[in-house]
Scaffold this motif. Sequence first.
Motif, PDB file in Angstrom:
ATOM      1  N   THR A  35      11.437 -21.637  -2.431  1.00  0.00           N
ATOM      2  CA  THR A  35      12.368 -20.658  -1.870  1.00  0.00           C
ATOM      3  C   THR A  35      11.624 -19.407  -1.418  1.00  0.00           C
ATOM      4  O   THR A  35      10.770 -18.881  -2.135  1.00  0.00           O
ATOM      5  N   LYS A  63      22.775 -21.340   4.519  1.00  0.00           N
ATOM      6  CA  LYS A  63      22.845 -19.935   4.106  1.00  0.00           C
ATOM      7  C   LYS A  63      23.475 -19.031   5.155  1.00  0.00           C
ATOM      8  O   LYS A  63      23.592 -17.829   4.954  1.00  0.00           O
ATOM      9  N   ASP A 233      27.794 -23.159   4.431  1.00  0.00           N
ATOM     10  CA  ASP A 233      27.733 -22.234   3.304  1.00  0.00           C
ATOM     11  C   ASP A 233      28.877 -22.484   2.327  1.00  0.00           C
ATOM     12  O   ASP A 233      28.668 -22.558   1.111  1.00  0.00           O
TER      13      ASP A 233
END
Length: 524
Positions: A35, A63, A233
């Motif tokens: 990440t 995201k 998302d």
Amino acid sequence: MTDDVFVGGGGEGYGEKQYLGLKYGNRHGLVAGATGTGKTVTLQILAEGFSAAGVPVFLSDVKGDLSGLARAGSESAELHAPFMERNGKIGFDDFTYAGFPAVFWDLFGTKGHPVRTTVAEMGPLLLARLLELTEAQEGILNIAFRLSDEQGLPLLDLKDLQALLVWVGQNAKDLSLRYGNISSASVGAIQRRLLVLENQGGARFFGEPALELSDLMRCAPDGRGHVNILAADALMGAPRLYATFLLWLLSELFEELPEVGDPDKPKLVFFFDEAHLLFDDAPKALVDKVEQVARLIRSKGVGVYFVTQNPDDIPEDILGQLGNRVQHALRAFTARDRKALKQAAETYRENPAFDTETAIREVGTGEAVTSFLQKKGVPGIVQRTLVRPPSSQLGPITDAERTEVMDASPLKGKYDTPVDRESAHEMLQARAEAAATAAEEAEKAEDVQAALDEEIRQYNKARRYDPTPRAQPRKSSTSKSRSTRYSAPDSIGEALGQAVLKELSGTTGKRLVRGILGSLFKAR
């Protein structure tokens, strides 16, 4: 239009420019890294490169960052200066800011065109995976799909499947003789899973108009491929639905597209972001299905790119088919991490200039270890690469900008309004209503027949008082001649009256009369 997708290049301590060859774009690929190491930017620049080459792209925006593909980057942005410095290092002299022809999609229909499929197109295997059914429950689901085909009951949405399962439960005894045991408990368990899916918003995924795959493979008037962006998302809150949808889409592409061999460029490039969700706790049958599709779909001209944190998230048999690779940094904090890092390094063709394992651990944000297929599909030597900056906007666009893009979409209005045509739910409901009407009419007929039978019984009962009426004796010829006979009674009261008169005219009746009259005379 370009020949290949430019990924990045060198500079001091780095190798030569790196390109993903369009001819090998359908040989699949992997973008991996911890990440925050730059996976999203890499996905963005790959999507830009394929689109610029006239190749449509489908990707999921987990995201919310990838919506920026629809807008050009800005020179006034905070990252403009670092971009220019990096472009100078890698020799990206023709860099320009540009937006790309984006089409937004959303399974829930709020941030893009609704994405729908029918229950029948999803099929029992993927649906059982989505609902996490047991083997016995999956067997009942297969029976329901078989009955749908045999009895002409289309399964389009969830209420169709729910209605058919009710019918299966009601007829379990007869169906079990042909298909095997069907328990009401298993049927109930499936219904409860469907209810959970419905409450999570999955009901909007099933229905019509269903997605036409050709709408994912469009190009803009200027020749650039459409970048299809799935708003994922909110979908990440239902990871089973997300994974099942992506696998369904890949399976549909495999089944519908014709064989094209090895085209000069892919027909479509498909990105699986958060790919580990596809394989977490997946049964072997499902993993085998993914492997089969990944192996064979390249002959349909479709490239599949898995985006995940760690290469070992991908099953080994599938990982071996991913020829184009961009490996961002992996952090080796635990024994498992170190093992994964070593395994990742071993999958690359060695470069004598540096140690691959060390490079994967040390590359910074925006840097990667890359290897792309070269002539005859041979993996290229691993290189340390500075990834080029994107031409489109980094980060999400505003809601107003998203609405503007959707209003200008060539697909506006095609999928926005759901259609609910006659299918299994309506057909079974019509059958039930017809059966109820027939039962009501039969009950009425029975009531009429019962009333008629009662009338006949009362009539016959009345006739039994005098089944053979007798004639009264004739009077003398000197008297007024009149002949009378008893006639059949016209009513129950008349029948009782005639019965009483008959009894009084008999011997017992005469004695009764004499007794009564005698008592009266004695009383005087």
